[in-house]
Design a protein around this motif. Structure first.
Motif, mmCIF file in Angstrom:
data_model
loop_
_atom_site.group_PDB
_atom_site.id
_atom_site.type_symbol
_atom_site.label_atom_id
_atom_site.label_comp_id
_atom_site.label_asym_id
_atom_site.label_seq_id
_atom_site.Cartn_x
_atom_site.Cartn_y
_atom_site.Cartn_z
ATOM 1 N N PHE A 100 30.486 42.873 55.221
ATOM 2 C CA PHE A 100 30.720 41.322 55.403
ATOM 3 C C PHE A 100 30.540 40.814 53.775
ATOM 4 O O PHE A 100 30.860 39.430 53.740
ATOM 5 N N LEU A 101 29.989 41.598 52.915
ATOM 6 C CA LEU A 101 29.784 40.949 51.666
ATOM 7 C C LEU A 101 31.309 41.493 50.727
ATOM 8 O O LEU A 101 31.262 41.243 49.649
ATOM 9 N N SER A 102 32.037 42.197 51.680
ATOM 10 C CA SER A 102 33.605 42.491 50.791
ATOM 11 C C SER A 102 34.309 41.228 50.764
ATOM 12 O O SER A 102 33.980 40.237 51.665
ATOM 13 N N PRO A 103 34.982 40.900 49.654
ATOM 14 C CA PRO A 103 35.800 39.887 49.665
ATOM 15 C C PRO A 103 36.407 39.355 50.637
ATOM 16 O O PRO A 103 36.580 38.150 50.989
ATOM 17 N N ALA A 104 37.383 40.239 51.397
ATOM 18 C CA ALA A 104 38.186 39.935 52.634
ATOM 19 C C ALA A 104 37.427 39.167 53.566
ATOM 20 O O ALA A 104 37.404 38.292 54.294
ATOM 21 N N TYR A 105 36.221 39.889 54.228
ATOM 22 C CA TYR A 105 35.396 39.435 55.259
ATOM 23 C C TYR A 105 34.504 38.399 54.695
ATOM 24 O O TYR A 105 34.173 37.424 55.668
ATOM 25 N N LEU A 106 34.102 38.344 53.556
ATOM 26 C CA LEU A 106 33.160 37.203 53.384
ATOM 27 C C LEU A 106 34.168 36.032 53.066
ATOM 28 O O LEU A 106 33.565 34.989 53.573
ATOM 29 N N ASN A 107 35.248 36.192 52.624
ATOM 30 C CA ASN A 107 36.436 34.810 52.731
ATOM 31 C C ASN A 107 36.484 34.433 54.449
ATOM 32 O O ASN A 107 36.602 33.255 54.720
ATOM 33 N N ALA A 125 36.429 44.097 41.993
ATOM 34 C CA ALA A 125 37.076 43.179 43.165
ATOM 35 C C ALA A 125 38.088 42.284 42.370
ATOM 36 O O ALA A 125 39.062 42.027 42.784
ATOM 37 N N MET A 126 37.764 41.863 41.124
ATOM 38 C CA MET A 126 38.707 41.028 40.635
ATOM 39 C C MET A 126 40.137 41.784 39.891
ATOM 40 O O MET A 126 41.047 41.196 40.340
ATOM 41 N N LYS A 162 20.332 41.444 34.834
ATOM 42 C CA LYS A 162 21.284 40.340 34.917
ATOM 43 C C LYS A 162 22.509 40.637 35.045
ATOM 44 O O LYS A 162 23.436 39.898 35.553
ATOM 45 N N THR A 163 22.919 42.151 34.576
ATOM 46 C CA THR A 163 24.363 42.504 34.750
ATOM 47 C C THR A 163 24.706 43.614 35.762
ATOM 48 O O THR A 163 25.803 44.132 35.652
ATOM 49 N N ARG A 164 23.774 43.750 36.629
ATOM 50 C CA ARG A 164 23.893 44.904 37.533
ATOM 51 C C ARG A 164 24.943 44.632 38.503
ATOM 52 O O ARG A 164 25.619 45.738 38.611
ATOM 53 N N GLY A 165 25.248 43.490 38.832
ATOM 54 C CA GLY A 165 26.487 43.337 39.644
ATOM 55 C C GLY A 165 27.859 43.108 39.291
ATOM 56 O O GLY A 165 28.670 42.997 39.873
ATOM 57 N N LEU A 166 27.921 43.072 38.169
ATOM 58 C CA LEU A 166 29.164 42.925 37.313
ATOM 59 C C LEU A 166 30.173 43.772 37.380
ATOM 60 O O LEU A 166 31.332 43.523 37.775
ATOM 61 N N SER A 167 29.776 45.132 37.500
ATOM 62 C CA SER A 167 30.907 46.185 37.702
ATOM 63 C C SER A 167 31.412 46.041 39.232
ATOM 64 O O SER A 167 32.798 46.100 39.269
ATOM 65 N N ILE A 168 30.542 45.730 40.183
ATOM 66 C CA ILE A 168 31.416 45.543 41.501
ATOM 67 C C ILE A 168 32.391 44.354 41.476
ATOM 68 O O ILE A 168 33.447 44.372 42.029
ATOM 69 N N ARG A 169 31.818 43.090 40.784
ATOM 70 C CA ARG A 169 32.564 41.950 40.641
ATOM 71 C C ARG A 169 33.980 42.278 40.061
ATOM 72 O O ARG A 169 34.935 41.772 40.184
ATOM 73 N N THR A 170 33.869 43.083 38.879
ATOM 74 C CA THR A 170 34.879 43.243 38.324
ATOM 75 C C THR A 170 36.097 44.263 38.837
ATOM 76 O O THR A 170 37.144 43.921 38.772
ATOM 77 N N ALA A 189 45.468 42.976 40.805
ATOM 78 C CA ALA A 189 46.615 43.761 40.789
ATOM 79 C C ALA A 189 47.602 43.164 42.128
ATOM 80 O O ALA A 189 48.873 43.601 41.793
ATOM 81 N N ARG A 190 46.930 43.013 43.154
ATOM 82 C CA ARG A 190 47.925 42.426 44.377
ATOM 83 C C ARG A 190 48.748 41.323 44.064
ATOM 84 O O ARG A 190 49.761 41.185 44.167
ATOM 85 N N ALA A 191 48.157 40.572 42.980
ATOM 86 C CA ALA A 191 48.651 39.177 42.510
ATOM 87 C C ALA A 191 50.014 39.620 41.543
ATOM 88 O O ALA A 191 50.895 39.153 41.964
ATOM 89 N N VAL A 192 49.608 40.576 40.774
ATOM 90 C CA VAL A 192 50.949 41.056 40.169
ATOM 91 C C VAL A 192 51.814 41.736 40.939
ATOM 92 O O VAL A 192 53.218 41.589 40.553
ATOM 93 N N ARG A 193 51.802 42.574 42.067
ATOM 94 C CA ARG A 193 52.582 43.180 42.802
ATOM 95 C C ARG A 193 53.494 42.071 43.487
ATOM 96 O O ARG A 193 54.635 42.094 43.661
ATOM 97 N N ASN A 194 52.712 40.927 44.122
ATOM 98 C CA ASN A 194 53.396 39.976 44.676
ATOM 99 C C ASN A 194 54.354 39.012 43.704
ATOM 100 O O ASN A 194 55.435 38.623 44.119
ATOM 101 N N SER A 195 53.977 38.775 42.481
ATOM 102 C CA SER A 195 54.614 38.256 41.428
ATOM 103 C C SER A 195 55.841 38.697 41.281
ATOM 104 O O SER A 195 57.037 38.189 41.039
ATOM 105 N N LYS A 196 55.896 40.190 40.763
ATOM 106 C CA LYS A 196 56.874 40.961 40.775
ATOM 107 C C LYS A 196 57.894 40.744 41.777
ATOM 108 O O LYS A 196 59.354 40.676 41.467
ATOM 109 N N SER A 197 57.533 40.987 43.121
ATOM 110 C CA SER A 197 58.556 40.877 43.983
ATOM 111 C C SER A 197 59.121 39.622 44.263
ATOM 112 O O SER A 197 60.263 39.668 44.625
ATOM 113 N N ARG A 198 58.274 38.706 43.908
ATOM 114 C CA ARG A 198 59.037 37.081 44.077
ATOM 115 C C ARG A 198 59.882 36.816 42.810
ATOM 116 O O ARG A 198 60.809 36.435 42.875
ATOM 117 N N VAL A 199 59.606 37.498 41.838
ATOM 118 C CA VAL A 199 60.570 37.583 40.572
ATOM 119 C C VAL A 199 62.026 38.247 40.888
ATOM 120 O O VAL A 199 63.085 37.853 40.825
#
Length: 476
Positions: A244-251, A430-431, A420-428, A436-446
């Motif tokens: 539930f804390l993974s980006p897809a299911y949290l969204n 995910a980002m 204070k920075t313990r969770g940054l690696s997980i967020r990084t 990477a997905r956005a780049v793949r999609n943008s390349k296919s659209r180009v």
């Protein structure tokens, strides 16, 4: 506490057979009039082939009424259909259960189908008989039999849509028979299927929107079905937090079903007592508090408000009041009732920890009252808390003054940075994955837009006819 009951909110995301246990729980809790719950059970049962169960519910609702004749006709039809489908399915099972056939099976399904067709004359229509009989057995209430037939069908079938449907049916069957290890495997299989479909986004924008919406619906259904597994499997609460804390299911939760935050909040509180999960539990609790605070405008109940009052407002009196109500909410909830004592124990620990963190001198009677405990119970609780936690080296109890004195050394600056920075690696990570997905999609659209430009140029040279208009429409 009927206003906080989620049964009628959750049922639309469940198969009707999965709704029966929730309604049976409502009968026991007496939150709603029993007659209303019986009527709901009857309406659901009418849509199944469990004729005897529906008749029993009708007789409870109408003790002096005559059972409708339609049930007799439906019973005869169900028996004849069951016999016919069983014969069709058994013909396939007799073949695939032969030792020599089992040894000849390979990983390639197409190769297996060709082997069965050449050697035993088994066709795709006969294999589909396994699916039809498994589906009928499920509607008949024979969940263990349904799981077996759907499993054998999925082993042989190459139809992706029917295989996915069979996976949903087998997951429901394993849930209703209490096979939680197998149900967890099916849950993970379905999750991988949904995620893989979502990753392969079509090129055309309209199809992409439709696929995204379908993925959202599928994840919303899987989220609700997973509650049965996560709150019954021994490792379920930790797995719930991971999912539930993974980006897809949290969204999905934030977009389609914010009431699931109750179960996320309870799992975060329960994680405190899980073996070897201290750092992980603290991270999950921090993330859950942030999400609960962010989505408070959409959904709030005593469980989520308890976390908000404790960790956002630092209002201990309000947290105490919300915990008293959360006790009733958890007790009445179908999925959470078995965790009531553990939830209260962990919640009191969190109150004590937060209270001791911001005070150096604590009156034991006052803290006991905030924990909804008597002075004697509170004193035992606090002694055990100090003995079993890291506070032991910093806290001292003065029994004459009935106070706790805490001398906490200052935290080194580097340790503050780490916390204070313990969770940054997980967020990084995910980002990075999202980029990477956005780049793949943008390349296919180009590539797509370049091809459309070439087509439009070619068509425009030959005149702006129907072909030009078609290309223009596709490009939009």
């Amino acid at each position: 506490m009927a206003e906080y009951d989620l049964t009628k909110t959750i049922i639309p995301y469940l198969d009707r057979h999965l709704a029966f246990p929730l309604l049976a729980h409502l009968v026991e809790t007496n939150i709603f009039p029993v007659e209303q719950v019986r009527a709901a059970q009857y309406e659901l049962a009418k849509g199944t082939n469990m004729v005897d169960y529906a008749v029993n519910l009708f007789e409870q609702l109408h003790p002096d009424g005559e059972v409708p004749a339609e049930f007799s006709a439906k019973r005869e039809k169900a028996l004849s259909t069951n016999e016919r489908l069983q014969q069709e399915a058994q013909a396939v099972l007799d073949v695939i259960e032969k030792p020599e056939v089992a040894q000849a099976m390979r990983q390639d399904k197409n190769q297996n189908l060709q082997f069965l067709k050449d050697s035993y004359g088994v066709t795709l229509e006969q294999i589909h008989a396994l699916y039809n009989f498994g589906q009928f057995q499920y509607s008949y209430g024979n969940y263990s039999g349904a799981a077996d037939y759907l499993y054998h069908f999925r082993v042989l079938s190459t139809d992706n849509e029917l295989n996915t449907s069979a996976s949903w049916g087998k997951l429901a069957s394993d849930i209703l028979t209490g096979k939680w290890d197998t149900a967890l495997e099916e849950l993970n299989t379905l999750r991988e299927t949904i995620d893989s479909r979502a990753a392969s986004t079509p090129l055309l924008p309209s199809s992409s929107h439709l696929e995204s919406r379908q993925s959202l619906y599928s994840r919303a259904w899987l989220t609700h079905w997973s509650l049965f597994v996560y709150f019954n499997h021994p490792s379920g609460r930790a797995l719930l937090l991971d999912t539930f804390l993974s980006p897809a299911y949290l969204n999905t939760i934030q977009t389609a079903c914010p009431w699931i935050l109750r179960y996320l909040a309870v799992a975060a509180v329960l994680a405190r007592s899980a073996a070897g999960a201290s750092a992980r539990a603290r991270y999950a609790l921090r993330e859950t508090v942030k999400i609960v605070q962010m989505e408070e405008y959409q959904y709030a109940d005593p469980v989520t408000r308890f976390l908000t009052e404790l960790y956002v407002q630092f209002d201990f009196e309000a947290a105490q009041r919300e915990l008293a109500q959360a006790d009733t909410v958890v007790t009445d909830d179908f999925f959470l009732s078995e965790f009531r004592d553990e939830f209260l124990d962990n919640a009191r620990y969190l109150i004590s920890e937060a209270y001791c963190r911001i005070h150096q001198r604590i009156d034991i009677s006052d803290l006991s009252a905030r924990l909804n405990l008597s002075p004697e119970e509170g004193e035992k609780w606090i002694v055990n808390l100090i003995r079993d936690t890291r506070m032991g080296a910093d806290a001292k109890i003065d029994l004459e003054k009935n106070v706790i004195e805490i001398n906490r050394p200052a935290l080194p600056i580097y340790q503050s940075v780490i916390e204070k920075t313990r969770g940054l690696s997980i967020r990084t990570q995910a980002m990075g994955a999202a980029m990477a997905r956005a780049v793949r999609n943008s390349k296919s659209r180009v590539v797509f837009h370049q091809a459309m430009f070439n087509w439009m140029f070619f068509v425009s040279i030959n005149g702006k006819g129907p072909a030009y208009e078609d290309v223009k429409y596709i490009s939009k």
